[in-house]
Each structure stands twice: as structure tokens, then as C-alpha cells.
Design a protein around this motif. Structure first.
Motif, PDB file in Angstrom:
ATOM      1  N   ASP A 508      20.689  62.941  32.708  1.00  0.00           N
ATOM      2  CA  ASP A 508      21.834  63.280  33.104  1.00  0.00           C
ATOM      3  C   ASP A 508      23.062  62.533  32.488  1.00  0.00           C
ATOM      4  OD1 ASP A 508      20.835  65.440  34.817  1.00  0.00           O
ATOM      5  OD2 ASP A 508      20.567  63.870  36.475  1.00  0.00           O
ATOM      6  N   SER A 509      23.602  63.243  31.441  1.00  0.00           N
ATOM      7  CA  SER A 509      24.571  62.384  30.566  1.00  0.00           C
ATOM      8  C   SER A 509      25.884  62.916  30.750  1.00  0.00           C
ATOM      9  CB  SER A 509      24.105  62.086  29.195  1.00  0.00           C
ATOM     10  OG  SER A 509      22.800  61.461  29.087  1.00  0.00           O
ATOM     11  N   SER A 510      27.162  62.256  30.644  1.00  0.00           N
ATOM     12  CA  SER A 510      28.496  62.879  30.590  1.00  0.00           C
ATOM     13  C   SER A 510      29.238  62.116  29.887  1.00  0.00           C
ATOM     14  CB  SER A 510      29.049  63.274  31.861  1.00  0.00           C
ATOM     15  OG  SER A 510      29.089  62.134  32.741  1.00  0.00           O
ATOM     16  N   ASP A 511      30.321  62.616  29.392  1.00  0.00           N
ATOM     17  CA  ASP A 511      31.680  61.539  28.836  1.00  0.00           C
ATOM     18  C   ASP A 511      32.759  62.545  28.615  1.00  0.00           C
ATOM     19  OD1 ASP A 511      31.071  63.755  26.660  1.00  0.00           O
ATOM     20  OD2 ASP A 511      30.693  62.561  25.178  1.00  0.00           O
ATOM     21  N   ASN A 512      33.774  61.788  28.498  1.00  0.00           N
ATOM     22  CA  ASN A 512      35.031  62.515  28.566  1.00  0.00           C
ATOM     23  C   ASN A 512      35.435  62.877  27.254  1.00  0.00           C
ATOM     24  OD1 ASN A 512      35.331  60.107  30.927  1.00  0.00           O
ATOM     25  ND2 ASN A 512      36.770  61.670  31.227  1.00  0.00           N
ATOM     26  N   VAL A 513      35.916  64.031  27.215  1.00  0.00           N
ATOM     27  CA  VAL A 513      36.202  64.768  25.757  1.00  0.00           C
ATOM     28  C   VAL A 513      37.906  64.943  25.480  1.00  0.00           C
ATOM     29  CG1 VAL A 513      36.252  66.934  24.399  1.00  0.00           C
ATOM     30  CG2 VAL A 513      34.300  66.114  26.216  1.00  0.00           C
ATOM     31  N   LYS A 514      38.457  63.808  24.806  1.00  0.00           N
ATOM     32  CA  LYS A 514      39.829  63.913  24.777  1.00  0.00           C
ATOM     33  C   LYS A 514      40.241  65.031  23.905  1.00  0.00           C
ATOM     34  CE  LYS A 514      40.473  58.917  24.257  1.00  0.00           C
ATOM     35  NZ  LYS A 514      41.328  57.882  23.587  1.00  0.00           N
ATOM     36  N   LEU A 515      41.352  65.597  24.385  1.00  0.00           N
ATOM     37  CA  LEU A 515      42.022  66.815  23.811  1.00  0.00           C
ATOM     38  C   LEU A 515      43.052  66.556  22.923  1.00  0.00           C
ATOM     39  CD1 LEU A 515      41.934  69.154  27.167  1.00  0.00           C
ATOM     40  CD2 LEU A 515      40.132  68.734  25.372  1.00  0.00           C
ATOM     41  N   PRO A 516      43.299  67.279  21.848  1.00  0.00           N
ATOM     42  CA  PRO A 516      44.373  67.023  20.722  1.00  0.00           C
ATOM     43  C   PRO A 516      45.733  67.199  21.522  1.00  0.00           C
ATOM     44  CG  PRO A 516      42.510  68.307  19.837  1.00  0.00           C
ATOM     45  CD  PRO A 516      42.387  68.168  21.375  1.00  0.00           C
ATOM     46  N   GLY A 517      46.613  66.301  21.441  1.00  0.00           N
ATOM     47  CA  GLY A 517      47.826  66.438  22.073  1.00  0.00           C
ATOM     48  C   GLY A 517      48.009  66.257  23.437  1.00  0.00           C
ATOM     49  N   VAL A 518      47.171  65.910  24.267  1.00  0.00           N
ATOM     50  CA  VAL A 518      46.998  65.817  25.720  1.00  0.00           C
ATOM     51  C   VAL A 518      46.855  64.379  25.883  1.00  0.00           C
ATOM     52  CG1 VAL A 518      46.054  66.530  27.783  1.00  0.00           C
ATOM     53  CG2 VAL A 518      46.358  68.229  25.935  1.00  0.00           C
ATOM     54  N   ALA A 519      47.623  63.763  26.923  1.00  0.00           N
ATOM     55  CA  ALA A 519      47.417  62.348  27.196  1.00  0.00           C
ATOM     56  C   ALA A 519      46.420  62.028  27.959  1.00  0.00           C
ATOM     57  CB  ALA A 519      48.846  62.020  27.797  1.00  0.00           C
ATOM     58  N   GLY A 520      45.846  60.878  27.919  1.00  0.00           N
ATOM     59  CA  GLY A 520      44.523  60.696  28.864  1.00  0.00           C
ATOM     60  C   GLY A 520      43.274  60.884  28.208  1.00  0.00           C
ATOM     61  N   ASN A 521      42.094  60.529  28.844  1.00  0.00           N
ATOM     62  CA  ASN A 521      40.932  60.592  28.220  1.00  0.00           C
ATOM     63  C   ASN A 521      40.215  62.105  28.223  1.00  0.00           C
ATOM     64  OD1 ASN A 521      40.820  57.764  28.032  1.00  0.00           O
ATOM     65  ND2 ASN A 521      40.311  57.621  30.280  1.00  0.00           N
ATOM     66  N   GLY A 522      40.949  62.872  28.879  1.00  0.00           N
ATOM     67  CA  GLY A 522      40.426  64.297  28.815  1.00  0.00           C
ATOM     68  C   GLY A 522      39.370  64.563  30.086  1.00  0.00           C
ATOM     69  N   PRO A 523      38.917  65.825  29.940  1.00  0.00           N
ATOM     70  CA  PRO A 523      38.170  66.212  30.973  1.00  0.00           C
ATOM     71  C   PRO A 523      36.623  65.495  30.733  1.00  0.00           C
ATOM     72  CG  PRO A 523      38.313  67.909  29.613  1.00  0.00           C
ATOM     73  CD  PRO A 523      39.214  66.899  29.128  1.00  0.00           C
ATOM     74  N   SER A 524      35.950  65.398  31.629  1.00  0.00           N
ATOM     75  CA  SER A 524      34.348  64.837  31.768  1.00  0.00           C
ATOM     76  C   SER A 524      33.534  66.304  31.728  1.00  0.00           C
ATOM     77  CB  SER A 524      34.077  64.009  33.253  1.00  0.00           C
ATOM     78  OG  SER A 524      32.977  63.544  32.949  1.00  0.00           O
ATOM     79  N   LEU A 525      32.731  66.045  30.681  1.00  0.00           N
ATOM     80  CA  LEU A 525      31.706  67.180  30.388  1.00  0.00           C
ATOM     81  C   LEU A 525      30.232  66.698  30.166  1.00  0.00           C
ATOM     82  CD1 LEU A 525      34.237  68.531  29.571  1.00  0.00           C
ATOM     83  CD2 LEU A 525      32.841  70.002  28.065  1.00  0.00           C
ATOM     84  N   ARG A 526      29.356  67.242  31.046  1.00  0.00           N
ATOM     85  CA  ARG A 526      27.957  67.041  30.947  1.00  0.00           C
ATOM     86  C   ARG A 526      27.458  67.290  29.389  1.00  0.00           C
ATOM     87  NH1 ARG A 526      23.075  69.211  34.761  1.00  0.00           N
ATOM     88  NH2 ARG A 526      21.532  67.836  33.512  1.00  0.00           N
ATOM     89  N   TRP A 527      26.529  66.410  28.817  1.00  0.00           N
ATOM     90  CA  TRP A 527      26.109  67.039  27.536  1.00  0.00           C
ATOM     91  C   TRP A 527      24.743  66.803  27.570  1.00  0.00           C
ATOM     92  CZ3 TRP A 527      24.090  63.130  24.458  1.00  0.00           C
ATOM     93  CH2 TRP A 527      24.003  61.725  24.970  1.00  0.00           C
ATOM     94  N   ILE A 528      24.032  67.827  26.939  1.00  0.00           N
ATOM     95  CA  ILE A 528      22.666  68.106  26.578  1.00  0.00           C
ATOM     96  C   ILE A 528      22.286  68.257  25.198  1.00  0.00           C
ATOM     97  CG2 ILE A 528      20.636  69.443  27.319  1.00  0.00           C
ATOM     98  CD1 ILE A 528      22.327  70.494  29.494  1.00  0.00           C
ATOM     99  N   VAL A 529      21.465  67.357  24.506  1.00  0.00           N
ATOM    100  CA  VAL A 529      20.692  67.323  23.350  1.00  0.00           C
ATOM    101  C   VAL A 529      19.443  68.308  23.399  1.00  0.00           C
ATOM    102  CG1 VAL A 529      19.825  66.092  21.530  1.00  0.00           C
ATOM    103  CG2 VAL A 529      21.593  64.794  23.045  1.00  0.00           C
ATOM    104  N   VAL A 530      19.666  69.079  22.362  1.00  0.00           N
ATOM    105  CA  VAL A 530      18.715  70.309  22.299  1.00  0.00           C
ATOM    106  C   VAL A 530      18.051  70.505  21.100  1.00  0.00           C
ATOM    107  CG1 VAL A 530      19.874  71.792  24.377  1.00  0.00           C
ATOM    108  CG2 VAL A 530      20.275  72.244  21.839  1.00  0.00           C
ATOM    109  N   GLY A 531      17.022  71.097  20.951  1.00  0.00           N
ATOM    110  CA  GLY A 531      16.047  71.274  19.647  1.00  0.00           C
ATOM    111  C   GLY A 531      16.205  72.722  19.328  1.00  0.00           C
TER     112      GLY A 531
END
Length: 807
Positions: A508-531
Motif C-alpha cells: 500500500d504505497s502513495s505519494d504526492n504528485v505535483k501539478l505544473p503551475g499549481v502551488a503545493g505538493n499536489g494531490p496524494s495518489l496511490r501507486w501500484i507497480v504492475v507487470g
């Protein structure tokens, strides 16, 4: 009470056998329901209270402040080295760590592995958790890294009747090692969050690379404080501690994102943590309220019938007064009779509860027993309270009737219009709660059916998850060979490996994705590594763009430089979270300023976890070598019999990786764990609601019988004046149904608020349709009609001449 009073009570009960059966039986059923549901609530709230000094033990929670993320809120896990750092900054800290638990390890025998509840613990484990020992000294045993202590069940399983102390066993967790059994502890009770059968020392060398990485979740940390005030004082100091220690991993003001909380261990079971929502606590409270309300309905029913039938003894009271009985003696007699009657009902209710416990345990997957030392005193108190409540009004009412007026009257007094209104009000109260119970039962069954049949965003049929592929004892070459062997099985269409799968397996992993031109760290999204073939295996729906493939070599995140954009696929919920108006608009856009990611496709949301857990914005990353992932989980798409396929996969696993126990199951089996608690609660709720409605019907039938018997002469006069039997039935049924129809005014708002609160615990939930309420009202009305129609028909068919002579 003297023997003459007891004889009077006996004659009263035997003369009106049906009345006695309805009155005592209804109260007995209500007491039985109350006892069973109280035992359930008592069991659910007794977790960890079996531990000595449990009130001094606290679980350290990692509290994430990331709104919109699946990981927002408290989780019962911390990084591995947290306790070490706490001891450095706060000398004198008393604590211990538990790593592992349910199915976290295995015992290797003759080259084959058997899954066990293995946990690595600190030598200080017994400073907090003083487990009762059957053999040996647990505290001393854990000081040696070569020792292990096991449960009585494990000792019997692996050593039979021989003495386990001093014998060796190979235990695998991270790696397989030989341990000497130095102690045996008693099996832990079922009311415990701990699932432990083997305890081995936690190595002084960190077992993982990110042992001291803030934000990681590796084990459970427990602290001991002598007073609640000391615990609160320590908790207040954790903010500056986090800011001081977590700066390197989480940046400045780390405590704004991650803080530490202390949860009393007795609240651990019902407190919402991690993927567990507040639904479990709400379920326990709801069933406890159902038990109380069912008892209340039974008490109201008993009082209603008792007051209605009391008038039939008016002449008896008058004769006693004539023979010299004073009002005080009459009040004591009626109160004594009421207490004895309730005592008889309580005894029968206790017997019913004892007889029904095996059925309730089977229906709810429980192991409830009646603690008589607690229950009997409570029942005695209940007998006194209900007996006085039921006997007080009839005693005062009958004892004040003038003897001459009663003996001169042609009929027994019935309490007049005030008595009738009181009885109708009690019926309204009874059926109001009964209708609310019917609504609740319908909604609960509809919701549990919905979550089992709802669209999860993928095809759940024909999916099999092999969780044991993630075990650290399985090497990358073995994983690759295993995937190839599974792909070759008859009936297997395709196999994929990822670090997450249906049923909550993997990372269960997540991180913040910064958006171009938008202040702040950006929304937090879950990320999954798939094969490869991940989306094909799950049959996920593509909304826009494309999914990963081997034709586009840039899809592989392993070959992309850190400063170069990685290809990602996002789900539907990530589209608005990343600031796009439509899935098509997101295709080809790059997000993540510090770690650029280019969106190549949008798929529909896929729910792998509990329906109570929010399905959050997610992005997927591709790797051609998923077997090298630390938490790689294999998922198979197959055709044919699921049981045969599970058996085939298990056979391949045991042949190729015998040193690791096979852990796997179909998607339906993996998802069933999320529905089990709510389905158990639904069954218990339905049992309680059904019996509550039955008690209400018993009261209504008894009241209908009483009122019909008192209106025999009225019926005769109406028929003499030309009323038909149909007219009589309509009149009587309509009057009996009036309080039932009024009860809807009480039931609907109560049921609406209660069910809306319960459904709020689900992210995937049904709407509260008006049909639920209308259907419940119709059902209650039909039940009421069927209950009183017999009495009404019998009264309507009586000959007028007979009716006028018999009143």
C-alpha cells in the motif's frame, strides 16, 4: 406473600393459560434476545482485557494527515526503529515491538513448510504482555536469540504428548533458522487482536533496509505508562520528536503530515485504524441497542397485557376488601405476583438463551458463553425492576376500586378511556420499534447483497491470487520459474505479477504528485507497480488512451532515467484529482514536476479492498521484471472449477517451493473477508428484529383478544341493528390497526437516521430508497392484520342472541 397469595397466582395463571403463555413467553423471548446480544457486545468490548495491567498498555499509531488519500488517518504500524529513537530521546521509556503475527511465518518439517502465526518480539515483550505460561519462563527465554516460546496448541501439534522444552524446530520468517523451545504459553483467547503461536526474538540487526525510514510501516510498537496522565503528557511531546527525527525523510514540519498517537490497547479492536473503518464499532453499538430495544418491547408488551387483564380480577379484589383486606396488602400481593411472574419469564429466557447460543454462534461465527456469575445478579435486578413496573399500575388501579361499585357492576372495569389510550400508546411504541427493525433488516440485507454483487471494475470470476509469491524466502529466479509453471497449467489463460492484488494483498504505497503551475505538493495518489498482462488478467475497462505493452519500450519504468518522464496509467478518480476535465484531456499530459510522469491511459476504478474503504485516485507504473519486486503477488485468469484450480496451483507450489507454505485463493474468497463481519451483524440483527416483531404481534394478539372479549355485547347490538359480519370485521380490524399505522410516524424518522448513519461507513453503498420504508410498513400492516383477523372473525360470527346474553 403467603401461601394463599401464591395459590391465587397459580389459579390465575392456570385459569388463563393462553394469556399466561403469551405474557410470560413474550417477556422470556425478549430477555433471551437481550442476553444473547448483550453477550455479543460484551465479547466485542472485552478485547485485550484478559491481559494483566492492560489499562497501562498503549499502541503507537502512525497518524497520516493526507486528505483525499487512501492512507489518511491512523494506522497501527510504525517504522521498525521508532522505539530505539524514543529511548534515545526519552530515557526510561518502557516499550516493546511485535513484528509479524497471523500467518507471518512458517515451520519447516521434513523439507515442507506449514504456515504459522509467528512473531518476532523484543526481550522486553513480557514487561508489557505477561502471557500466562504453561511451561518455562517466557521472560528469560526471549533473552537468547536461539530460543523460541510456543503456544500449547503448537506444542501439541509439533511434539504431541512429549515434552517440548529443549527440543528444536525450524522457524522461517525472513529466513529459516533453528530454535530451541524454551517455554510454552497458554493459548490466547479469541477476544484478542494478537494472533500468536510462536514467538522468536527480534534480531538486533535491522531485518530490513528501511528500518529507520520515517513513513515506513513494518511492525507494531507498544508503550507502557503507569497512568493515563503520563501517557497524555508523552503524546504531547511526540510532535517535536517527529519534527526533530523525521526531517531527513519527510522534510521540514514533518509532524504536519505524520504524527504519533497513543491508543489504549483495550480500544484497539473497535477503534478505526488503517483499512478498518468505524463500521465495526457502530455494528457493536447497533446490536447492543437492538438487544435493549427488544427487551424494552418485551417489557412494554408485558405491562400492556398485565394492565389490560388486571380488570378481570376486579371482583376478586372487591371480595378481598369485603373480607377485610386493606389497600396496602392488595398492593403488596399484586406486586409480589408480578415479580414472581417476571422471575418465571427470566428463568425461561435464560434457558432459551442457553439453548439458542449454539445456533447464534454458528450463524455469527462466534463462541459466546453465558457467565452465570454476572448474568444471574443482573437478571435478579431486572426481575425486580420489571416486576415493580408491571405490577405497580394494576395494583394501584385495582386497589382503589370501591368494592360495592365493582360487585354491583354488570362488567369488570377496564380502565376507561384513559386505560384504552394508554394501551394504544404502548402498541404504537411497540410497533414503531418493530417497523424500524424491519426497515433496518431490509436495508442491511440490501447493502450486504449490493457489496457482493456490485461492479468492482474488474471481472472477479475466474481470478486466483497467489499471495505466497511475495515471501522473502522465494528468490527472483524461483518467482520467474513459478510464473512460467503456472502459465502452463491447463485452464490458466494468463498470469500477471504486481505489487498489489484483489483482497488487499501486497503493498500500500502513495505519494504526492505535483501539478505544473499549481502551488503545493499536489494531490496524494496511490501507486501500484504492475507487470505484463496485468490489465488483461483483471479485465479492466479502458476509458481513454492505451495500457502498457512491450511494444513501447519506454513504458518500462526500470529503463527510464530519474529526470525523464515515466509512462503511467491512471484510474477514473485520478482524472479530476490531477485537474483534468475528462479522461481524453489527460492523455499525453505530464504531471509530477520533481518526478515527471506522462499519462498514456485511463482505466476504470478497480476496488481491491473493503467496500467500507474509500476507493482513491491511483496511478499504475509498469515493469517488465515484476518478479524482482519485494511484494510481488501473482494473479491468474483461469477457466473451470475454482477448487480444482486451487488444488493444481497448490500442487505446483509445493513441488517447486516446498520451504514456503502456499497461501492463495480465488478473488471471491479474498473478498469474502471484507464482507464477513457485516454479514454476521446482519444475521444477528435479523434474528433480533424478527423476534422483536414476534413479541409485538404477541402483544397485539393478546390485546385484540382482550378487547374483543369485552365488546361481545356491542357486537351483538350492532348485528341486531343490521350490521353484517364483514362490517364487524372491518370495524374491529380498523380499530386494531390504528395504532399500527400511527407507529409509522415513530418508525420512519428513527429508521432513516439509524440506517443513514450505518450506511455512511461504506464508500460503496446503496441509496435509502422510500421503497424500504413503504415495504416495511406494508409488511408490518399485513402481520398485524393476520394477527388480529382471527379474533375479529370469531367475534363477527357470534349469534346476536348469544352475544347479548354472554358479556
Amino acid at each position: 406473600m403467603n401461601r394463599f397469595a401464591l395459590l391465587t397466582l397459580y389459579r390465575s395463571l392456570t385459569r388463563h393459560k393462553l394469556y399466561a403463555a403469551l405474557n410470560i413467553g413474550g417477556l422470556a423471548v425478549g430477555i433471551a434476545v437481550f442476553l444473547v446480544l448483550s453477550l455479543y457486545a460484551r465479547f466485542e468490548t472485552s478485547y485485550e482485557k484478559w491481559l494483566p495491567r492492560y489499562d497501562r498498555i498503549y499502541l503507537v499509531q502512525s497518524v497520516w494527515n493526507m486528505p483525499g488519500s487512501a492512507f489518511n488517518g491512523a494506522i497501527p504500524w510504525t517504522m521498525g526503529g521508532l522505539l530505539d529513537q524514543m529511548r534515545e530521546d526519552f530515557p526510561g521509556t518502557v516499550g516493546t515491538r511485535v513484528r509479524g503475527g497471523e500467518d507471518a511465518g512458517s515451520v519447516v518439517r521434513s523439507g515442507a513448510a506449514v504456515s504459522e502465526d509467528v512473531a518476532q518480539v523484543d526481550p522486553t515483550f513480557f514487561d508489557l504482555f505477561d502471557l500466562p505460561m504453561a511451561q518455562g519462563d517466557g521472560r528469560a527465554a526471549l533473552t537468547s536469540p536461539a530460543n523460541a516460546i510456543i503456544s500449547e496448541s503448537a506444542a501439541k501439534k509439533y511434539f504431541g504428548s512429549s515434552d517440548p522444552i529443549g527440543q528444536t524446530m525450524t522457524v522461517a520468517m525472513d529466513s529459516a533458522n533453528s530454535y530451541r523451545v524454551a517455554g510454552v504459553f497458554r493459548d490466547l483467547p479469541k477476544n484478542s487482536e494478537f494472533k500468536l503461536s510462536i514467538l522468536i526474538p527480534l534480531a538486533k540487526t535491522p531485518p530490513t533496509d528501511n528500518w529507520y525510514h520515517w513513513g515506513s510501516s513494518q511492525l507494531q510498537t507498544f508503550l507502557r505508562f503507569e497512568t493515563p496522565e503520563a501517557a497524555r503528557a508523552f503524546e504531547r511531546k511526540t510532535g517535536t520528536f517527529v519534527d526533530r527525527r523525521a526531517t531527513q525523510d519527510m522534510g521540514k514540519d514533518a509532524s504536519k503530515t505524520l504524527s504519533l498517537g497513543l491508543l489504549p490497547i483495550e480500544r484497539w479492536h473497535l477503534e478505526p485504524t488503517g483499512t478498518q473503518s468505524a463500521g465495526q464499532k457502530l455494528t457493536v453499538v447497533t446490536l447492543g441497542i437492538v438487544g435493549l430495544l427488544t427487551l424494552l418491547i418485551a417489557i412494554v408488551n408485558y405491562v400492556n397485557l398485565a394492565t389490560a387483564r388486571a380488570g378481570l380480577r376486579a371482583r376478586e379484589v372487591a371480595m378481598r376488601k369485603v373480607l377485610g383486606a386493606d389497600r396496602g396488602a392488595l398492593v403488596r400481593q399484586f406486586l409480589g405476583e408480578a415479580v414472581l411472574t417476571v422471575a418465571l419469564a427470566a428463568l425461561i429466557g435464560l434457558m432459551l438463551a442457553e439453548l439458542s447460543l449454539p445456533l447464534v454462534n454458528a450463524a455469527g461465527g462466534l463462541s459466546l458463553t453465558i457467565p452465570y456469575l454476572v448474568v444471574v445478579p443482573l437478571l435478579m435486578l431486572l426481575v425486580l425492576v420489571v416486576g415493580v413496573a408491571a405490577g405497580f399500575y394494576p395494583a394501584l388501579l385495582l386497589s382503589r376500586y370501591p368494592a360495592a361499585a365493582v360487585l354491583a357492576s354488570a362488567r369488570s372495569p377496564g380502565g376507561g378511556r384513559a386505560g384504552t389510550r394508554t394501551r394504544e400508546a404502548l402498541v404504537v411504541f411497540q410497533f414503531g420499534l418493530a417497523i424500524a427493525f424491519i426497515v433496518g433488516t431490509i436495508v442491511l440485507f440490501a447493502q450486504t447483497r449490493h457489496v457482493r454483487q456490485s461492479d468492482l471494475g474488474f471481472k472477479r470470476d475466474g481470478l486466483l491470487v497467489v499471495r505466497s509469491l511475495a515471501e522473502s524466502l522465494v528468490s527472483a529466479p524461483q518467482k520467474r520459474a513459478m510464473v512460467q509453471a503456472l502459465s502452463a497449467l491447463p485452464g490458466v489463460q494468463t498470469v500477471s505479477v504486481a505489487d498489489s492484488a484483489v483482497g488487499g494483498s501486497g503493498n500500500d504505497s502513495s505519494d504526492n504528485v505535483k501539478l505544473p503551475g499549481v502551488a503545493g505538493n499536489g494531490p496524494s495518489l496511490r501507486w501500484i507497480v504492475v507487470g505484463p498482462r496485468f490489465f488483461s488478467v483483471y479485465g479492466s475497462r479502458l476509458i481513454a488512451g492505451r495500457v502498457f505493452d512491450d511494444v513501447h519500450r519506454a513504458d518500462d519504468s526500470d529503463g527510464v532515467a530519474k529526470d525523464q518522464p515515466r509512462a503511467i496509467v491512471i484510474n477514473r478518480r485520478a482524472v479530476p484529482a490531477l485537474g483534468f476535465r475528462s479522461p481524453e484531456e489527460a492523455i499525453g499530459k505530464t504531471v509530477g514536476v520533481d518526478r515527471p510522469r506522462t499519462i498514456i491511459g485511463v482505466v476504470d476504478d478497480m476496488r481491491f479492498d473493503s467496500p467500507r474503504q474509500a476507493n482513491t485516485a491511483t496511478y499504475y507504473v509498469y515493469t517488465r521484471k515484476p518478479e524482482e519486486l519485494g511484494s510481488s503477488v501473482a494473479t491468474l485468469r483461469f477457466t473451470g472449477d475454482p477448487r480444482a484450480m486451487v488444488a493444481s496451483v497448490r500442487g505446483v507450489w509445493q513441488r517447486m517451493v516446498p520451504q514456503v507454505p502456499f497461501v492463495g485463493g480465488t478473488a471471491d474468497q479474498r473478498l469474502a473477508q471484507f464482507y464477513e463481519a457485516d454479514e454476521r451483524a446482519t444475521r444477528l440483527f435479523a434474528i433480533g428484529a424478527g423476534l422483536a416483531v414476534l413479541i409485538g404481534c404477541v402483544g397485539l394478539w393478546g390485546l385484540a383478544s382482550f378487547n374483543t372479549a369485552r365488546r361481545v355485547k356491542e357486537v351483538g347490538i350492532r348485528k341486531t341493528l343490521g350490521a353484517s359480519s364483514t362490517d364487524i370485521v372491518k370495524l374491529l380490524v380498523g380499530q386494531f390497526l390504528r395504532p399500527v399505522l400511527i407507529a409509522n410516524v415513530v418508525a420512519w424518522p428513527l429508521a432513516f437516521v439509524a440506517m443513514r448513519t450505518w450506511l455512511a461507513g461504506f464508500d460503496d453503498r446503496i441509496a435509502l430508497s422510500p421503497l424500504f420504508f413503504v415495504g416495511a410498513s406494508v409488511a408490518a400492516t399485513l402481520i398485524a392484520v393476520l394477527t388480529v383477523i382471527g379474533q375479529s372473525l370469531r367475534a363477527s360470527r357470534a349469534a346476536p342472541a348469544w352475544a347479548l346474553r354472554h358479556d
